[in-house]
Structures are given as C-alpha cells and as structure tokens.
Design a protein around this motif. Structure first.
Motif, short mmCIF file in Angstrom:
data_model
loop_
_atom_site.label_atom_id
_atom_site.label_comp_id
_atom_site.label_asym_id
_atom_site.label_seq_id
_atom_site.Cartn_x
_atom_site.Cartn_y
_atom_site.Cartn_z
N UNK A 1 0.83 -1.21 0.00
CA UNK A 1 0.00 0.00 0.00
C UNK A 1 0.87 1.26 0.00
N UNK A 2 1.95 1.27 0.80
CA UNK A 2 2.83 2.44 0.85
C UNK A 2 3.46 2.70 -0.52
N UNK A 3 3.87 1.65 -1.19
CA UNK A 3 4.49 1.82 -2.50
C UNK A 3 3.49 2.39 -3.49
N UNK A 4 2.27 1.85 -3.49
CA UNK A 4 1.26 2.28 -4.45
C UNK A 4 0.85 3.72 -4.20
N UNK A 5 0.67 4.08 -2.94
CA UNK A 5 0.15 5.41 -2.61
C UNK A 5 1.21 6.51 -2.63
N UNK A 6 2.48 6.15 -2.65
CA UNK A 6 3.55 7.17 -2.69
C UNK A 6 3.59 7.79 -4.09
N UNK A 7 3.43 9.11 -4.13
CA UNK A 7 3.41 9.86 -5.40
C UNK A 7 2.45 9.20 -6.39
N UNK A 8 1.26 8.83 -5.92
CA UNK A 8 0.31 8.11 -6.77
C UNK A 8 -0.13 8.97 -7.96
N UNK A 9 -0.07 8.39 -9.13
CA UNK A 9 -0.56 9.03 -10.34
C UNK A 9 -2.03 8.69 -10.52
N UNK A 10 -2.64 9.30 -11.50
CA UNK A 10 -4.07 9.12 -11.75
C UNK A 10 -4.41 7.64 -11.93
N UNK A 11 -5.35 7.15 -11.12
CA UNK A 11 -5.81 5.77 -11.23
C UNK A 11 -5.06 4.78 -10.36
N UNK A 12 -3.94 5.18 -9.77
CA UNK A 12 -3.17 4.25 -8.95
C UNK A 12 -3.80 4.13 -7.56
N UNK A 13 -4.12 2.90 -7.18
CA UNK A 13 -4.76 2.69 -5.88
C UNK A 13 -4.74 1.20 -5.54
#
Length: 746
Positions: free
Chosen positions: A122-134
């Motif tokens: 979750x931390x990797x995905x949410x760090x500087x998340x671009x559009x649609x990343x979740x």
C-alpha cells in the motif's frame, strides 16, 4: 524447527520449498553453514570434552543442497497472463500504462505478520500516486493474502521487486454477458433442423425433459415417464433438460456464440424421478433402469446409448467394500443389452464455501482435498462396465460482473482444463480405472468483498445448457459431473452410428468404449497440476484416460492409424493379432507412439471376492514369430494354471525385456478395469525387431459359471508418427495380406 535458525517455510510448491527469511538476507553465511553440515553431524568424540560432538541448531539442514538455493526474484513473481503482456523479463512494460493486477503476498503464519507485507504494498502504491493508482480490494486470511491493485507500469516494476510479493498477475477479463443471454428469445436464433431418422440417438434417464423448448423440440424423438408415480414426462426440476441439451448439442456455449444450433442426434427421455425429484419408494431401481432401456432399446426407437446423470451424494467406497446393488444392476444391463451406459462420477460440497474461512480453505487446499476419501466416486459411478465421467473446468474467466465493483477480488479455483473443484475422483472397485473420461463440468471462484467471501459458481465458469422454463429464459447454468456425462454420451452416440455405417453391422458396445479410450488424452494443465505430487496414479484417479477428441475417435489420419478388432474368445485361452510396423514408421523422425485400448463385459457379482468373473489382459510383442509366441504362451498357460492352483500367485507373462514393449500403465494397474488403455513411446529402434509386431490377448476365468464359455471383447491399436504416408503404408500392407489369404482359400 526451522524458525530456530531464523527461517520459515511460507510455501511448498510441488517438489521444492520456498523459504522466506525474517530479516534481510545474506545467503553467503547461510550457505557456508549448510555446506558444513551436508554430511550430517560430526561423528566421533570431542577430545576437549571426551564426549560425542554436540548437535547444533544447523543440524536440521544437514541434507540441504546449498548451491541450488537462490532468492525468489522478480521473474518468479510474474504470473502467466502478465508474462504474456510484459515478457518474461519485464522487457515490454509500458511505464505509463495503467495495469490492474492481482497481487498475492507471502503469508507468514499470522495475520499480523502478513499485514506488514500488505502495508508495504500500500505504501508503495500510494507514494506519489498518479491518476488511477490505488489499492482496491484486500483479503488477509489464515492462509492467503491477496490484493487487487491498479498501478502504472513504472510502479508495477517496483512491485515485482518486493520481497513480500509471491506473484503478480492480470485478472482474467470477463467476456461472457449473462444479461444478454437472459434476453435472447427464440426469435433471435434460427430453428434447429430436424435430424434424419435412423441417425444417432441418446436416451437421457433423468427428471424428464421440456419438449416445448424451441431449441430442443425438433430433436426430441419421444419422452416417457417410466415406473414413477408422476403422470407426465415433463421436466419440473430442470436437471433433465440441461442434461438433454448437452447430449444433443455438446458445447451449447459455442452454439450460442455462433448463433447456430444443429445436431444429427435424436433425444429420448425416460423420466424416472417423481415429483419430489426422487426415485419412488415402492419400485426397485433396477426395474426402473431395465424398463427405461427396454422401452427405448426396442423398435421404433432403437437407442443404444443411455445417459444416467443420477447418483447418491456420498462416496460409496468410503463406507463399503462391495459393489452397490445399483451399480451391479447397471453392469448386468450393459452386458445383457449390449448398450453404452454413461454415468456421472458425482459431486461433493468441498469445492464450494459460504464463509470467508471456508472459502480461503478451498483456495489453499485445491486440488489436494479432491484426494480425500470423502471425494471418492458416488453410487452408481463405481459400476465396472458403464462409462463413468468426471468433470474438468473448461473456463477460468467469470462472466461480466453485475452489481460488483471492478476492484473486487475474483479468483477461479481451477485453471482451464484442470479438475473441476466439485468433481469426484476414483478409483473404482478393486482399484479399477474410474472415471474413465472427463468432460466439461464447470468451475467455482473465490469472490466477494471485505469479510464477505465465498466460493461458488458463476455463469462465466458454469456449464451452459437449456432452461426447463423457456418462456422465461432459454438458457440455464450449473456445475457438476451431471453435465460432463452427456457430452461423452453424445460422442458415444455419434461413434456408434459411424461404426455401424462403416461396418454394415451393429458394433459391440465394447468397441465404442475402446475407440473412445483410444481418442482420449489427459489435458496438459491437469498433468502439470497433479504429476509431481501424485504421479500417474493420481492423474488416473482424477480423469482416467482423459478428454475425448471426437476427430480422433471417428477416423484415422495420414500420420495416425487405428486398427480395430471385435469378437469373442474362449475363456482361459489367448489370441495373437498382427500389428504392421513398417520401416518408415519405426524410423520416422521424433517420438513414435503406440496406444492399445481394450474393452470387455464380463459377468459380475457383488457377493464374490473378485467382482469381475473374467479377467483379460494384453501384451505387445516384437522381434518374435507367431510360432514362437504361440509356443511360449502355450507353456505359460499351463504353468500359470498349475502355479495358480498351488499358490494363488501368477507368473510373469511370456517374453521380457525389449521383446515385450513397455506399455504404461501395465497389466497390474489395469486388471480390475473392463476398459483398459496403455501407451508406449519410443524414439529409435537400435535393433531390427521386424515389420510385424503382435498383440497377445489373454482371457482368464476367475469365477464365471461353467455355462459362460466365451467372452466378448474389442481391441484397438493406434500407431502415430511423423510419417506422412503412414496410413497408406499400413492400408497397403493389410490389403496384400487379405489377397494372400483369399488365394490360399482358393
């Protein structure tokens, strides 16, 4: 014990254990420690203490091969569908593309320790998340940890490097629209043509049929209620109509996709279940079965293939060591009438679940739970002469979701062409090969959200057939071996009609069974799933001889030739049949294949120690003349009878080593089966064994009554090689022999 040295086993896959370390890993010191203990604890006396050397915490690893150890890398984490998209070394990843993937994380024994890995994702995905990343749906259970994740290609590459990740794969993309299928009416599809009279037919012995179904009506020959208190032959429960549709059309999903429903098969329906969908309490099952066969065997129907997708829910052999009365009655009827009876292997409930814990258990324990005793064949699937059919999953993609979020986890239990999660496994009585075949029986899937998880069927994974309420909707969906059996019955019916037309006379049911076996093979996904852990025996328990290829059953080809014989032979004798083996076949490039299938219908008796009254076997001999074979088997037969009377043991067959081809499975594995098939593959012939090989068939009376003097049987031999003229070579050889025999008679 491994935890004492800082490691824990998080997954065991086939023949290797995947070991995860608690801390950051430097394998150098670990390998050094393992290497020093590869030969076991140090022996002898410690001069300092005067005692034997003490054990250490590393002694448990004394037999590990340290050089073969490596870290689980990013290539190992790429699932098969994802590999098709990004390559096996991630060379085709598009950094800007949004990927929706299912991430499986190593489960480290407890929910809390496993949650650490999920937080890392979750931390990797949410760090500087671009559009649609979740991170969408998540599941952490006692055994599994899964997450549905949407990330751009650049971040997907980072996920593949996380130690906590076991595998990343693309979810299967739904393509079947259940809503559209519900809206289809008879006006949207052409009316199926009426089959020609006298063509192939199948009688479905079940809950009746829906004679006014617009896609089935033209193929229905006759429907009748047989010895039941119901006054109508109509299907009030839906099971018989679904089975009947599959017996006529086979793959109804494919027919629906093409918009064409056409079949040469005439359907007969014998309703044997009452209004409660049960057998009547006042009528013996054998009388209902006999009456159903009597009615449709006789003119004007002349049916020779009967499908019985009925059974008791329990595993028969779990609590019984004798054959059941129902199964025995089917064996008696199959031999008496010379008909093909096709029965379903049965279903169990271990492949479905309605709580999160139970659902997780299904996912984690598939396919191992299928080998449990309670998943054995039901009654009457243990019958020896009828064909028993298990189920495989032919679909692993759910239908287009209705009312579910696209981020919800959905994980089919089986991959395509692996055993259906609810099928039953063999063996049969005395270790007989059962089921003999498999057919499409549907799949289940792990689905739900949050803590509400279950394993159940899905229209995209289920078998598609006809509804018994066609004015409401034309199609119905379900899973089970009930729907695998009629597909095999359909193949048997088409083959029976084809054989009768080719030979100009009615074939033995034994020949139909043997030809079906000769055209069957185990799907590769099933073999890959089961072989390492359960071997060939486990594969046979799952699917017998495999999935039937109708094209192979009906005709030979340029590179594949099937020789057949049907007849009778006296008991306690043997017969020798020549098999042409031209030089071009023996010296063809690559592997050459020989497949032998034999079927016979012996008398049976459930009160005997041996259920079968006659045993039969065969051998393939090369490099010997007919006279040598006859002489050897004559001597063997005399020795066998004497030794069997004195000790009850049987000597080995005549000729061993290279002269006797190494057919697998061997006679010991097949001796309790009335449908036997074995295979031999060779790559080169270092010695010239001649261009005539011989199949030797033996029959042995076990307890058959003295009045039973001859056994009916059929045998097929299939030769296959990369030789484009193989068919013509063997055909010409046979013609020459026939001409020689004709001149000899004159």
């Amino acid at each position: 014990m491994l935890e004492r040295i800082g490691v824990s086993v998080v997954s065991i896959e086939s023949d290797k254990a995947i070991i995860a370390f608690r801390d950051d890993i430097d394998l150098t010191s670990f390998r050094d420690a393992v290497s020093s203990y590869e030969d076991g604890p140090q022996s002898g006396i410690n001069p300092t203490t005067g005692r034997a050397y003490a054990s250490t915490q590393w002694d448990i690893l004394e037999f590990i091969e340290a050089p073969q150890m490596r870290l689980w890398g990013r290539d190992d984490r790429i699932g098969s569908r994802l590999q098709d998209e990004i390559g096996d070394e991630t060379q085709a990843i598009d950094d800007d593309r949004l990927y929706r993937v299912d991430v499986e994380l190593w489960h480290r024994g407890t929910v809390e320790t496993t949650r650490t890995g999920l937080r890392e994702v979750r931390q990797l995905v949410e760090h500087d998340a671009r559009d649609g990343e979740r991170v969408g749906d998540e599941f952490i259970g006692r055994l599994l940890c899964l997450a549905r994740v949407s990330v751009r290609g650049a971040k997907l590459s980072q996920l593949l490097d996380l130690d906590s990740v076991a595998e990343i794969d693309l979810p299967a993309q739904p393509h079947f629209d259940r809503r559209h299928a519900r809206r289809v009416t008879e006006r949207d599809l052409p009316t199926p043509p009426i089959p020609q009279p006298g063509g192939p037919s199948v009688c479905v012995v079940d809950s009746g049929t829906t004679s006014n179904h617009p896609l089935l009506a033209n193929n229905i020959g006759h429907a009748e209620a047989v010895l039941t208190n119901s006054t109508t032959a109509a299907d009030e429960h839906g099971h018989g109509t679904m089975v009947g549709g599959l017996a006529v059309f086979g793959d109804i999903r494919a027919c629906y996709a093409s918009g064409e429903f056409s079949s040469p098969i005439t359907l007969f329906s014998a309703r044997v279940l009452n209004d409660e969908n049960r057998f009547d309490d006042e009528t013996l099952i054998i009388h209902q079965m006999r009456r159903a066969i009597d009615v449709f065997y006789a003119s004007p129907y002349n049916c020779r293939v009967f499908n019985i997708s009925l059974g008791v829910n329990d595993a028969w052999l779990q609590h019984n060591n004798r054959q059941s009365l129902w199964a025995e009655s089917l064996d008696i009827l199959a031999r008496e009438y010379n008909v093909c009876l096709v029965v379903s292997a049965g279903n169990h409930s271990l492949g479905v679940a309605f709580t999160a814990d139970d659902a997780e258990e299904v996912v984690a324990s598939y396919p191992e739970y299928l080998f449990q005793e309670e998943c054995g064949l039901c009654e009457p699937a243990t019958a020896a002469i009828p064909i028993t059919v298990g189920a495989i999953a032919t679909e692993d993609t759910i239908a287009i979701p209705v009312g579910r979020r696209e981020d919800d986890l959905n994980r089919p239990i089986a991959e395509a062409f692996q055993p259906s999660p609810t099928t039953r496994f063999g063996p049969g009585i005395g270790g007989a090969i059962k089921p003999e075949f498999v057919g499409p029986g549907g799949n289940t899937t792990f689905q739900g959200f949050s803590s509400l998880r279950q394993v159940d069927d899905d229209p995209g994974l289920a078998v598609m057939s006809f509804s018994n309420e066609p004015t409401q909707e034309l199609f119905a969906f379900d899973i089970g071996t009930s729907y695998a059996a009629p597909v095999v019955a359909r193949s048997a019916s088409l083959l029976w009609s084809h054989a009768q037309e080719q030979f100009g006379e009615e074939p033995q049911a034994n020949l139909i069974r043997a030809l079906l076996a000769s055209a069957a093979s185990v799907p590769n996904p099933t073999r890959q799933l089961l072989h390492d852990e359960h071997g060939e025996d486990g594969i046979r328990r799952a699917c017998g001889y495999g999935l039937i290829d109708d094209d192979f059953a009906f005709d030979s080809g340029d590179r594949r030739v099937t020789l057949i014989h049907q007849g009778t032979m006296p008991l306690d004798t043997f017969a020798v049949y020549e098999v042409p083996a031209p030089l071009e076949f023996r010296h063809a490039e690559g592997h050459k294949h020989v497949t032998i299938a034999m079927a016979f219908d012996p008398p049976v008796r459930r009160r005997r120690a041996s259920y079968l009254g006659v045993h039969m076997n065969y051998a393939l001999i090369r490099g010997k003349s007919v006279d040598e074979i006859v002489e050897a088997y004559r001597q063997l037969s005399t020795e066998e009878r004497e030794q069997y009377r004195e000790s009850g043991t049987k000597p080995q067959g005549a000729f061993q080593g290279a002269f006797r081809c190494d057919l697998k499975p061997g006679p010991q594995s097949l001796q309790s089966s009335t449908l036997q098939k074995s295979h031999w593959t060779f790559s080169r012939e270092n010695t010239d064994y001649g261009d005539s090989w011989y199949v030797v068939v033996q029959s042995q009376r076990v307890w058959a009554p003295e009045s039973f003097v001859e056994q009916k049987f059929a045998i097929t031999v299939t030769l296959q090689a990369d030789e484009p003229h193989l068919y013509n070579l063997i055909q010409n050889r046979i013609r020459v022999r026939q001409q020689q025999r004709t001149r000899t008679r004159v």
